[in-house]
Design a protein around this motif. Sequence first.
Motif, PDB file in Angstrom:
ATOM      1  N   ALA A   1       0.830  -1.211   0.000  1.00  0.00           N
ATOM      2  CA  ALA A   1       0.000   0.000   0.000  1.00  0.00           C
ATOM      3  C   ALA A   1       0.861   1.256   0.000  1.00  0.00           C
ATOM      4  CB  ALA A   1      -0.946  -0.001   1.189  1.00  0.00           C
ATOM      5  N   ALA A   2       1.899   1.279   0.813  1.00  0.00           N
ATOM      6  CA  ALA A   2       2.771   2.458   0.873  1.00  0.00           C
ATOM      7  C   ALA A   2       3.468   2.689  -0.451  1.00  0.00           C
ATOM      8  CB  ALA A   2       3.801   2.297   1.991  1.00  0.00           C
ATOM      9  N   PHE A   3       3.867   1.613  -1.112  1.00  0.00           N
ATOM     10  CA  PHE A   3       4.539   1.752  -2.399  1.00  0.00           C
ATOM     11  C   PHE A   3       3.584   2.329  -3.446  1.00  0.00           C
ATOM     12  CE2 PHE A   3       6.457   0.394  -6.382  1.00  0.00           C
ATOM     13  CZ  PHE A   3       7.798   0.669  -6.157  1.00  0.00           C
ATOM     14  N   VAL A   4       2.376   1.799  -3.501  1.00  0.00           N
ATOM     15  CA  VAL A   4       1.374   2.300  -4.446  1.00  0.00           C
ATOM     16  C   VAL A   4       1.075   3.771  -4.168  1.00  0.00           C
ATOM     17  CG1 VAL A   4      -1.030   2.066  -5.191  1.00  0.00           C
ATOM     18  CG2 VAL A   4       0.370   0.025  -4.829  1.00  0.00           C
ATOM     19  N   ARG A   5       1.006   4.121  -2.889  1.00  0.00           N
ATOM     20  CA  ARG A   5       0.664   5.497  -2.510  1.00  0.00           C
ATOM     21  C   ARG A   5       1.766   6.478  -2.917  1.00  0.00           C
ATOM     22  NH1 ARG A   5       0.408   4.618   2.561  1.00  0.00           N
ATOM     23  NH2 ARG A   5      -1.766   3.958   2.447  1.00  0.00           N
TER      24      ARG A   5
ATOM     25  N   ALA B   1      -5.928  -0.771  -3.367  1.00  0.00           N
ATOM     26  CA  ALA B   1      -6.982   0.240  -3.211  1.00  0.00           C
ATOM     27  C   ALA B   1      -6.642   1.210  -2.092  1.00  0.00           C
ATOM     28  CB  ALA B   1      -8.318  -0.450  -2.945  1.00  0.00           C
ATOM     29  N   GLU B   2      -6.050   0.696  -1.009  1.00  0.00           N
ATOM     30  CA  GLU B   2      -5.658   1.553   0.104  1.00  0.00           C
ATOM     31  C   GLU B   2      -4.599   2.562  -0.324  1.00  0.00           C
ATOM     32  OE1 GLU B   2      -3.264   1.124   4.363  1.00  0.00           O
ATOM     33  OE2 GLU B   2      -4.199  -0.645   3.454  1.00  0.00           O
ATOM     34  N   GLY B   3      -3.712   2.114  -1.204  1.00  0.00           N
ATOM     35  CA  GLY B   3      -2.623   2.999  -1.615  1.00  0.00           C
ATOM     36  C   GLY B   3      -2.975   3.965  -2.724  1.00  0.00           C
TER      37      GLY B   3
END
Length: 269
Positions: free
Chosen positions: A221-225, A260-262
């Motif tokens: 998630a952190a990477f996607v964000r 989805a979170e990210g």
Amino acid sequence: MTQPSSPSSRPARATALSVNVNKVALVRNTRHLGIPSVTRAAELCLQAGAQGITVHPRPDERHIRPQDVFDLATLMKTWPDREYNIEGNPSQNLMDFIRQLAAQGMPPQQVTFVPDSEDQFTSDHGWSFPHDAERLRPLVAECKALGVRVSLFMDPVPAQMAAACAVGADRVELYTEPYAAAWGTPQQAAELARYRAAAQAALDAGLLVNAGHDLNRDNLAAFVREVPGLHEVSIGHALIADALEMGYAATVQAYLACIAEGCQPGQSA
């Protein structure tokens, strides 16, 4: 065979999840019973919402075997809204697969060139320019002439992205093991900054951005964000390990939830 579900309902700007099924083949290869089935694993992941399937057939056939490559291509024809990605070193066996699949009318949507040696334990570095440019350029051109998108496996080095575009690549896949190794350490922020810069350089050069290697439910998630324009992540080892405990469907849905979170509203596809 179960019929495909309706097209994915993921938002247009969401990062796509491609499931690497190599480790399913690795378990199967320890016996001669044909189980677990690689095609069945892929089908279950697609039914759960994965947007693609990835394989990395190596010359020693330690996991994915040639017949798997063709069986999965046949399966993917019944999922026209999903993508098939084949990874490997184009100086080894990869191009033969691409040529044969194209000749049979089943070319993958994407090929990812990875600079690993035949006996390498796992992929651990990206292409380097200008050193690799001349040998890659005609192979990239051949794949594109066959209607196959080309992604190059790359270290997160911003200065290398324009050169990757110059040899004709459509995308880069950022090698994320350094980020995964730094997760939860004081180096985490610095590593994320490196990937942000590399992704932005790729976008500025006109490339789309993929990523993969050791991404998992903790760090995804952190990477996607944080990484701009992240189009696709390819995840195998951690996802299949999680599936041993959670099952394919629940695991794919958990990874899609991390994505989805990210995802941010302004993130490009």
